[in-house]
Design an enzyme around this catalytic site. Structure first.
Site, PDB file in Angstrom:
ATOM      1  N   CYS A 183     -46.197  -5.646  21.981  1.00 18.33           N
ATOM      2  CA  CYS A 183     -45.441  -6.891  21.846  1.00 18.33           C
ATOM      3  C   CYS A 183     -46.423  -8.058  21.799  1.00 18.33           C
ATOM      4  O   CYS A 183     -47.127  -8.324  22.787  1.00 18.33           O
ATOM      5  CB  CYS A 183     -44.459  -7.046  23.008  1.00 18.33           C
ATOM      6  SG  CYS A 183     -43.548  -8.604  22.976  1.00 18.33           S
ATOM      7  N   PHE A 184     -46.473  -8.752  20.682  1.00 19.74           N
ATOM      8  CA  PHE A 184     -47.406  -9.867  20.540  1.00 19.74           C
ATOM      9  C   PHE A 184     -46.948 -11.093  21.322  1.00 19.74           C
ATOM     10  O   PHE A 184     -47.775 -11.924  21.697  1.00 19.74           O
ATOM     11  CB  PHE A 184     -47.581 -10.218  19.062  1.00 19.74           C
ATOM     12  CG  PHE A 184     -48.352  -9.188  18.294  1.00 19.74           C
ATOM     13  CD1 PHE A 184     -49.732  -9.166  18.342  1.00 19.74           C
ATOM     14  CD2 PHE A 184     -47.695  -8.232  17.534  1.00 19.74           C
ATOM     15  CE1 PHE A 184     -50.460  -8.217  17.635  1.00 19.74           C
ATOM     16  CE2 PHE A 184     -48.408  -7.281  16.822  1.00 19.74           C
ATOM     17  CZ  PHE A 184     -49.792  -7.271  16.880  1.00 19.74           C
TER      18      PHE A 184
END
EC number: 2.3.1.225
Length: 263
Positions: free
Chosen positions: A111-112
């Site tokens: 998850c950025f």
């Protein structure tokens, strides 16, 4: 790889900026406009109820966001006898993330927006983060629509009123009929709507994978999983105290069984 590492820094900053802007609009625009109602009772005024609900949604969204980052899903001992960066892990559910530079147990995805991998230890917090972020954004959109409706005297009774609001407001903004602050709120309405729908869809997708006992990494790799009852899969992720976790951000208590199965 450089672009991914840059995105890993920009995306969390973008999320924090959106959160800060939302708090400012709620505190300095939406809440003061609700206090102007003289007929509202002091104990159950719209401003008090709105503020309490927004703080509840925001506290759970930001609380689970912090727990996703703190609960690092790395398991460096999963790959024994060789370096984790050079030798693939023996378990099909473990994965070495080049962005995080760590081995993740029951890897789902990176998850950025949190700058962290999602695995067995923080899956529940990630799902709740998506849920409450979606609710907070959609609720902020509703509050913003009420504010714009009162300030600009616009009726949203027509189903297409929200869709035509942006192009109409842009033309009125350049003609001077709409102020800059009001135009900014209108732009935020569409941003909240987009983020709310995206987080809601991602939350539903993750819940479907949890019910099947799979992760996104296993689906991409075509790894077969053992069929188990969906209740057991839910309990493995959300734990026995799932109701408390819905109300108060807390550490994941349902990942111990998944850790033991993958070792």
């Amino acid at each position: 790889m450089l672009a991914l590492r840059l995105l890993n820094v920009v995306a969390p900053a973008y999320f924090l900026c959106i959160s800060l802007v939302t708090f400012v609009l709620q505190l300095f625009l939406f809440l003061p406009s609700m206090r102007e109602d003289p007929a509202a009772a002091r104990l159950f005024s719209p401003a008090l109820l709105h503020g309490a609900l927004f703080l509840f949604l925001s506290a759970n969204a930001l609380g689970n966001y912090v727990l996703v980052i703190q609960n690092s899903p790395d398991d460096l001992g999963a790959c024994q006898g060789a370096s984790a960066r050079k030798t693939p892990c023996p378990s099909p559910s473990t994965h070495f993330c080049r962005v995080c530079a760590r081995v993740t147990l029951r890897h789902d995805h990176h998850c950025f927006f949190t700058g962290n991998c999602i695995g067995s230890r923080n899956m529940r917090n990630f799902v709740l983060f998506c849920l409450y972020t979606s609710l907070a954004c959609l609720y902020s959109m509703v509050a913003g629509v009420a504010y714009i409706s009162a300030v600009l005297s616009i009726s949203f009774a027509h189903p297409l009123a929200f869709l035509t609001l942006l192009p109409t407001s842009i033309s009125q903004f350049f003609s001077g009929a709409v102020l800059g602050s009001e135009m900014f709120v209108i732009l935020m309405l569409y941003l909240w709507f987009a983020i709310g729908l995206a987080c809601a869809g991602f939350c539903c997708h993750q819940l479907l994978l949890i019910l099947r006992g799979q992760t996104r990494h296993q689906v991409r790799k075509g790894v077969a999983v053992r069929a188990r009852p969906w209740r057991k899969n839910l309990q493995e992720v959300f734990g026995k105290r799932w109701l408390l976790g819905l109300l108060v951000p807390m550490f994941n208590v349902g990942s111990e069984s998944s850790k033991q199965q993958d070792k």
